[in-house]
Structure formats: structure tokens, C-alpha cells
Design a protein around this motif. Structure first.
Motif, short mmCIF file in Angstrom:
data_model
loop_
_atom_site.label_atom_id
_atom_site.label_comp_id
_atom_site.label_asym_id
_atom_site.label_seq_id
_atom_site.Cartn_x
_atom_site.Cartn_y
_atom_site.Cartn_z
N PRO A 1 0.79 -1.25 0.00
CA PRO A 1 0.00 0.00 0.00
C PRO A 1 0.81 1.28 0.00
CG PRO A 1 -0.79 -1.55 1.67
CD PRO A 1 0.52 -2.07 1.18
N LYS A 2 2.13 1.20 0.21
CA LYS A 2 2.92 2.43 0.21
C LYS A 2 3.09 3.00 -1.20
CE LYS A 2 7.32 2.29 1.14
NZ LYS A 2 8.60 1.96 1.82
N VAL A 3 2.75 2.21 -2.23
CA VAL A 3 2.92 2.65 -3.62
C VAL A 3 1.62 3.26 -4.14
CG1 VAL A 3 3.58 1.99 -5.95
CG2 VAL A 3 4.59 0.80 -4.00
N ARG A 4 1.71 4.47 -4.64
CA ARG A 4 0.55 5.14 -5.22
C ARG A 4 0.36 4.71 -6.67
NH1 ARG A 4 3.05 9.00 -1.93
NH2 ARG A 4 1.66 10.02 -0.43
N PRO A 5 -0.87 4.85 -7.20
CA PRO A 5 -1.10 4.47 -8.60
C PRO A 5 -0.17 5.18 -9.58
CG PRO A 5 -3.20 4.76 -7.49
CD PRO A 5 -2.14 5.20 -6.52
N GLY A 6 0.05 6.48 -9.39
CA GLY A 6 0.94 7.21 -10.30
C GLY A 6 2.36 6.70 -10.25
N GLU A 7 2.83 6.32 -9.06
CA GLU A 7 4.17 5.77 -8.93
C GLU A 7 4.27 4.41 -9.59
OE1 GLU A 7 4.85 8.00 -4.61
OE2 GLU A 7 4.37 5.85 -4.70
N MET A 8 3.22 3.60 -9.45
CA MET A 8 3.21 2.28 -10.08
C MET A 8 3.25 2.42 -11.60
SD MET A 8 3.28 -0.93 -9.24
CE MET A 8 2.59 -1.14 -7.59
N LEU A 9 2.52 3.38 -12.14
CA LEU A 9 2.52 3.58 -13.59
C LEU A 9 3.89 4.02 -14.11
CD1 LEU A 9 -0.92 5.39 -14.01
CD2 LEU A 9 -0.34 3.12 -14.86
N ASP A 10 4.68 4.69 -13.26
CA ASP A 10 6.01 5.15 -13.67
C ASP A 10 7.08 4.08 -13.57
OD1 ASP A 10 5.20 7.70 -14.34
OD2 ASP A 10 5.58 8.54 -12.36
N LEU A 11 6.71 2.90 -13.08
CA LEU A 11 7.68 1.81 -12.93
C LEU A 11 8.25 1.41 -14.29
CD1 LEU A 11 8.92 -0.30 -10.94
CD2 LEU A 11 7.05 -1.82 -11.62
N ARG A 12 9.56 1.23 -14.33
CA ARG A 12 10.23 0.78 -15.56
C ARG A 12 10.79 -0.63 -15.36
NH1 ARG A 12 11.13 5.33 -19.07
NH2 ARG A 12 10.61 7.29 -18.00
N GLU A 13 11.07 -1.28 -16.48
CA GLU A 13 11.52 -2.67 -16.43
C GLU A 13 12.76 -2.82 -15.55
OE1 GLU A 13 10.33 -5.44 -17.74
OE2 GLU A 13 8.79 -4.75 -19.14
N GLY A 14 13.67 -1.86 -15.64
CA GLY A 14 14.91 -1.95 -14.88
C GLY A 14 14.81 -1.61 -13.42
N HIS A 15 13.61 -1.22 -12.94
CA HIS A 15 13.44 -0.86 -11.54
C HIS A 15 13.17 -2.06 -10.64
CE1 HIS A 15 12.13 3.48 -12.80
NE2 HIS A 15 13.43 3.28 -12.91
N VAL A 16 13.00 -3.23 -11.24
CA VAL A 16 12.69 -4.44 -10.46
C VAL A 16 13.95 -5.28 -10.34
CG1 VAL A 16 11.17 -6.43 -10.20
CG2 VAL A 16 10.36 -4.40 -11.44
N ASN A 17 14.34 -5.60 -9.11
CA ASN A 17 15.51 -6.46 -8.86
C ASN A 17 15.00 -7.83 -8.44
OD1 ASN A 17 17.69 -7.83 -7.46
ND2 ASN A 17 18.76 -5.86 -7.42
N TYR A 18 15.08 -8.79 -9.36
CA TYR A 18 14.55 -10.12 -9.09
C TYR A 18 15.50 -10.95 -8.24
CZ TYR A 18 11.34 -8.83 -12.82
OH TYR A 18 10.40 -8.18 -13.57
N LYS A 19 16.77 -10.61 -8.25
CA LYS A 19 17.74 -11.37 -7.46
C LYS A 19 17.58 -11.10 -5.98
CE LYS A 19 22.71 -12.10 -6.87
NZ LYS A 19 24.08 -11.71 -7.32
N ASP A 20 17.46 -9.83 -5.61
CA ASP A 20 17.35 -9.46 -4.20
C ASP A 20 15.91 -9.15 -3.78
OD1 ASP A 20 20.13 -9.68 -3.78
OD2 ASP A 20 20.41 -7.70 -4.69
#
Length: 406
Positions: A234-253
């Protein structure tokens, strides 16, 4: 007295004697007169000269006289005195000119385009009343009258407008205090009470999210994933979620970074549960690999005039959420309160307000945010308990659970 009225017209009697024949302005008589031949007067086209720079033409001496008296009054009674810029052709001290400069300034600062558009909308609305007024002429009375107009918005919105206008005048006072001695006007107090947004219980929330999955999966699985993630984190707002880019996700950690959150003071992180990280990776792998800079929540197919690869619009999550709500017979709940406020309200059964702030929403005071770095273990435990709660499993106190995990 400073300032005079002049004309190119000459006294023909004087010119017969080869004299200049200059006509002199007679104060407040409405005409110019020859000193040598009092019967020779002129009340037609003329020019006001005030100081070295201010020259203005008029069709009659009476019009020129009114203008001259006005600027004399300005020079004698205004704190900033007479300012030639108020009479310049481009009107640099008009509300219209200054608000355009203010918006241009805001476009160069580190604020979002959405904030710039909000500022522009507010000043456009104020411009309907003030665009052709000099900034000095807009005082407390004009500001009070503006807020008394029925703009068709609530007091909370008016309070936001007041903030924009206060920021605008602060900029003007700083910019003009030495030249024009403009003072900061007092703004009216605008009282309002925030309304409670309609929320849903956890059971209905999960039904709605499952319905979103059912109706949107074939169109684009990432619609459901974005809403699902906002309910889990819940700390993520809809606008922030929409701005997410592919490189912002770290699957290893197992974490996601949001570099430009609304809070602006530092990037926002969420620590993913391993199964959530795997789910994101699985949905990501449904389409060919994308560059790290591509938006994660984007259209995957060209459809209805929207090209593949284009970022979701600001209403996409809410649009599909409301479709699901309609199918479930639930009315009046939008996506943000449906996933965030509903979740935080339910968390009050198992967590204290401080624990919710620290471990789930991240919304705490500015002073706290400067020094507090979220404990990874606490964040993961909070996410685990939130997931269990949404799944309808047994609820325990989060503090006890953290102690047992040490």
C-alpha cells in the motif's frame, strides 16, 4: 508638478512674427494655451510626458489630463512610486504576463508535469478575473472576491488553489520587492473537512481483484498485476506504479525501486516476498525482453488507437477496477481507496498505527523520513502478514510475530 502635456500644434499668431509659438499646458483646464495670445487654445491630440521614459499619446487634452493626474497620484502615494512598466505595451507587470512567466519557471524546476498543469489551471482560472489588471491592483479585496465566486469545486480544492496563489505571490514579492515594493497580500482562511473515502473489506477486495484478473487477463495481464501489487504494497501510489520501468525491479534481491515518488526526498523501495517477485518475473516473461528504460505497465498490443509499448494512461487501473466493481455490484469505490485505504484500515486489527507507518505505508513525518531506513526484516514480515490477511488466514499481532522471528 512632475509631468506635462505637449502638442505639435503651434500658435499661428506667434509664427507670423517668426516666434516658436509653443502652446503651454494649463493645469486642470482641459486645454493648452499660448502665453502671448490667451485666445489661442488647443484641446485636441496631444502627448503626456512623465519622466524620461513615459510618453503616451491621447486624442484630447482632457483624456491626457486624466492620465497625467493618475500617474502623479501613483508617484505620490504608491510605495513603489510610478513604474513605467505598468504602461509598457507588453504589460510586464500585468497578472497575465507574470503568471505566464511563473509557469515557465515551474517547468524548469524538479516538479512533475502534473503539478505544473495544476499550477497552470489555477492561474488560468484566476486569470479570468485578473488578467488585465496590474499586479499592484490585486489586493486582499480582489482575492477575497475571487474565492467567493462559485467555481463549482469544494473547499479542499479551493485550499489547494490558495496554496498555488500564495506561492505565486511569494515569487512576485521576492522578484519585485526592490523595484516595485510590492507587499505580500493576506489570503482568506479556507476551512474544510476531509471526507472519508468509501472502502471495502478484505474479502470484497480480493473478489474485486480476482474479477479484474478475469476480465483483463486476455487484454493485458499487467493491468491485474499493477492492482494486485498496490493491494500487497500500500505504500505505492497508482501514479508511482505507472512510472515503474523494467529496470526498476531487482529479481535477485527481491525489491522494487521507485526513483521519483511523490515525497521527492529520496527513492522509495518495497521489499518483495519471493513468490511476488516470481509472479512479476513470470508475467514479464510472457512477452519478449524489453529494455530497462521501457515502462513496465504499458500496452502490449496496438488497440483502439493506442500503440504497443505506450505507457498506461492515468485512468487505466481505475477503469478496470470500476468495471470489476460494477460486475460485483459494488458502487462508489475507486482503485486507490479500494487497494490502499481498505488495506490499511484492515491492518489496524493486527498492527499499531506506528507499525503500519513504518512497515507498510511508509507515510511518516518529514523529520522521521530523513533518518529512518526501513528494516528489511520488518518490511518482509509485514508484507507476509498482509498477504495472509488478504487470503483470510489466521490473524496475529505483528509485534509478536517479529519477536518470534528474531
Amino acid at each position: 508638478m512632475q509631468g506635462r502635456i505637449y502638442t505639435k500644434q503651434k500658435c499661428f499668431e506667434c509664427q507670423k512674427s517668426l516666434e516658436p509659438g509653443i502652446l503651454k499646458y494649463i493645469e486642470n483646464k482641459g486645454f493648452l494655451q499660448c502665453p502671448e495670445h490667451p485666445d489661442i487654445t488647443w484641446a485636441g491630440p496631444c502627448e503626456v510626458r512623465f519622466g524620461r521614459k513615459h510618453h503616451k499619446r491621447f486624442k484630447s487634452v482632457k483624456e491626457a489630463e486624466r492620465h497625467l493626474n493618475h500617474i502623479r497620484y501613483q508617484a505620490d502615494n504608491n510605495k513603489g512610486g510610478f513604474d513605467q512598466r505598468e504602461w509598457a505595451k507588453n504589460q510586464p507587470l500585468s497578472f497575465l504576463s507574470l503568471r505566464e512567466k511563473f509557469v515557465t519557471l515551474k517547468e524548469t524546476q524538479s516538479i512533475s508535469s502534473k503539478q505544473v498543469q495544476h499550477i497552470k489551471r489555477v492561474l488560468d482560472e484566476a486569470g479570468k478575473s485578473w488578467d488585465y489588471m496590474q499586479i499592484k491592483e490585486i489586493t486582499e479585496g480582489e482575492i477575497d472576491d475571487f474565492f467567493l465566486i462559485d467555481h463549482g469545486v469544494g473547499n479542499k480544492t479551493l485550499a489547494n488553489w490558495k496554496t498555488v496563489l500564495h506561492d505565486f505571490w511569494t515569487w512576485i514579492v521576492r522578484r519585485e520587492k526592490r523595484r516595485s515594493k510590492i507587499e505580500m497580500p493576506e489570503f482568506p482562511e479556507i476551512k474544510y473537512e476531509l471526507e472519508m473515502k468509501k472502502i471495502v473489506n478484505m474479502e470484497d477486495q480480493q473478489y474485486i481483484i480476482e474479477e479484474v484478473k478475469r476480465i483483463s487477463w486476455e487484454d493485458n495481464p499487467r493491468i491485474w498485476l499493477g492492482i494486485r501489487l498496490m493491494a500487497w504494497y500500500p505504500k505505492v501510489r497508482p501514479g508511482e506504479m505507472l512510472d515503474l520501468r523494467e529496470g526498476h525491479v531487482n529479481y535477485k534481491d527481491n525489491w522494487i525501486v521507485f526513483p521519483d515518488p511523490k515525497e521527492k526526498n529520496k527513492p522509495k523501495f518495497i521489499h518483495l516476498l519471493p513468490e511476488h517477485s516470481e509472479l512479476i518475473q513470470k508475467i514479464q516473461s510472457m512477452v519478449p525482453s524489453a529494455l530497462p528504460e521501457m515502462y513496465f505497465f504499458r500496452h502490449l498490443k496496438t488497440k483502439s488507437g493506442v500503440k504497443a509499448g505506450v505507457k498506461f494512461g492515468p485512468k487505466v487501473f481505475n477503469k478496470w477496477w470500476k468495471k470489476a466493481c460494477k460486475n460485483m455490484g459494488i458502487d462508489g469505490v475507486s482503485v486507490y481507496p479500494g487497494v490502499k485505504h481498505s488495506t490499511v484500515t484492515a491492518l489496524g486489527k493486527i498492527m499499531s498505527p506506528e507499525e503500519i507507518q513504518h512497515d507498510v505505508t511508509g507515510h511518516v513525518s518529514d523529520a522521521f523520513k530523513r533518518y529512518f531506513l526501513p528494516d528489511v526484516k520488518r518490511a518482509i514480515i509485514a508484507s507476509r502478514k498482509l498477504t495472509e490477511m488478504q487470503a483470510g488466514q489466521h490473524l496475529v499481532n505483528i509485534s509478536d510475530h517479529i519477536k518470534s522471528a528474531k
